[in-house]
Design an enzyme around this catalytic site. Sequence first.
Site, mmCIF file in Angstrom:
data_model
loop_
_atom_site.group_PDB
_atom_site.id
_atom_site.type_symbol
_atom_site.label_atom_id
_atom_site.label_comp_id
_atom_site.label_asym_id
_atom_site.label_seq_id
_atom_site.Cartn_x
_atom_site.Cartn_y
_atom_site.Cartn_z
ATOM 1 C CG HIS A 19 42.573 4.552 -24.459
ATOM 2 N ND1 HIS A 19 43.933 4.394 -24.529
ATOM 3 C CD2 HIS A 19 42.359 5.903 -24.388
ATOM 4 C CE1 HIS A 19 44.525 5.577 -24.475
ATOM 5 N NE2 HIS A 19 43.594 6.510 -24.398
ATOM 6 C CD GLU A 46 39.931 8.543 -25.330
ATOM 7 O OE1 GLU A 46 40.581 9.586 -25.135
ATOM 8 O OE2 GLU A 46 40.359 7.618 -26.075
ATOM 9 C CG ASP A 48 42.649 10.760 -28.577
ATOM 10 O OD1 ASP A 48 42.482 11.191 -27.430
ATOM 11 O OD2 ASP A 48 43.158 9.647 -28.831
ATOM 12 C CG HIS A 61 46.872 10.328 -29.215
ATOM 13 N ND1 HIS A 61 48.171 10.779 -29.028
ATOM 14 C CD2 HIS A 61 46.348 10.197 -27.967
ATOM 15 C CE1 HIS A 61 48.411 10.908 -27.747
ATOM 16 N NE2 HIS A 61 47.322 10.567 -27.067
ATOM 17 C CD GLU A 121 42.077 13.261 -24.794
ATOM 18 O OE1 GLU A 121 42.210 12.030 -24.789
ATOM 19 O OE2 GLU A 121 43.023 14.064 -24.667
HETATM 20 O O1 G3P Z 1 40.802 10.415 -22.518
HETATM 21 C C1 G3P Z 1 41.653 9.655 -21.736
HETATM 22 C C2 G3P Z 1 42.981 9.399 -22.410
HETATM 23 O O2 G3P Z 1 42.771 9.104 -23.760
HETATM 24 C C3 G3P Z 1 43.903 10.565 -22.277
HETATM 25 O O3 G3P Z 1 45.194 10.334 -22.757
HETATM 26 O O4 G3P Z 1 46.980 10.582 -24.437
HETATM 27 O O5 G3P Z 1 45.582 8.531 -24.414
HETATM 28 O O6 G3P Z 1 44.623 10.692 -25.191
HETATM 29 P P1 G3P Z 1 45.593 10.021 -24.256
HETATM 30 MG MG MG Z 2 42.538 10.222 -25.505
#
Ligand code: G3P
Ligand code: MG
Length: 253
Positions: A19, A46, A48, A61, A121
């Site tokens: 993440h 992953e 953002d 993010h 994302e």
């Molecule tokens: O993509 C999964 C996760 O990252 C979604 O939540 O807020 O951590 O971007 P967040």
């Molecule tokens: Mg995310």
Amino acid sequence: MGADMDTMTPWPYPRWIAHRGAGKLAPENTLAAFRLGASLGWRAFECDVKLSADEVPFLLHDSTLERTTDGQGSAGDLPWGQLAQYDAGSWHSRSFAGEPLPTLAAIAAFVRRNGHALNIEIKPTPELEETTGQVVAEHAARLWAGDRVPPLLSSFRPESLLGARDAAPALPRALLLDTLWTGWFEMARSLGCVAVVTKHVLMDAALLAQVHGAGMRGLVYTVNDTSEADRLLALGIDGLITDAVDRFSPAVG
Ligand code: G3P
Ligand code: MG
């Protein structure tokens, strides 16, 4: 489930996904985080991605800069030339002082060279949902052109996935779900999603069977607890996004 599995799109992505690069061990969504995650054996990540005011896709993010940089205000209001000046590492720890915000292009160079998989994302600045999806998908299609494993584009915002589909229909899409809102299943199907990615507590055998029955994959975020990971693996989950990059072994499962 076996018959359903036969009808699903082949899935080239590792089951374990780090993440925001390396969870919490390095400043999230920076190249330093990716380097650290990779050094611990992680092969899928992953991150953002949103747009600067001059439409450069970059990693962040939040909509605002305060939490993870020394800048202030709405990131989407500023041109990339200014965003590139900020320190996105000092908030985490002194050893990452001066770490910059990365462009999507910089992250693409790292993961492609190393053969890593990426889940992008799409995290739009409010009111720029569709445009962000379009522009991020255009860049992703160009950056990964000809690669065997394309980036997986995901978003909580259907408008962003719509923009991505219009701009780069061949790139795989996934609908993110923090609740099972009315119409989510039809929306995922109408957007041509290859997967849904739910908050981990929402996922159970019935939901995974529904998703698999439609030929889609089921993934979860953000799984940091070993017993919860075991529960989801026993269901046959297709992917787990985690911060706990030093607790879980990405080579297992
Ligand atoms: O993509 C999964 C996760 O990252 C979604 O939540 O807020 O951590 O971007 P967040
Ligand atoms: Mg995310």
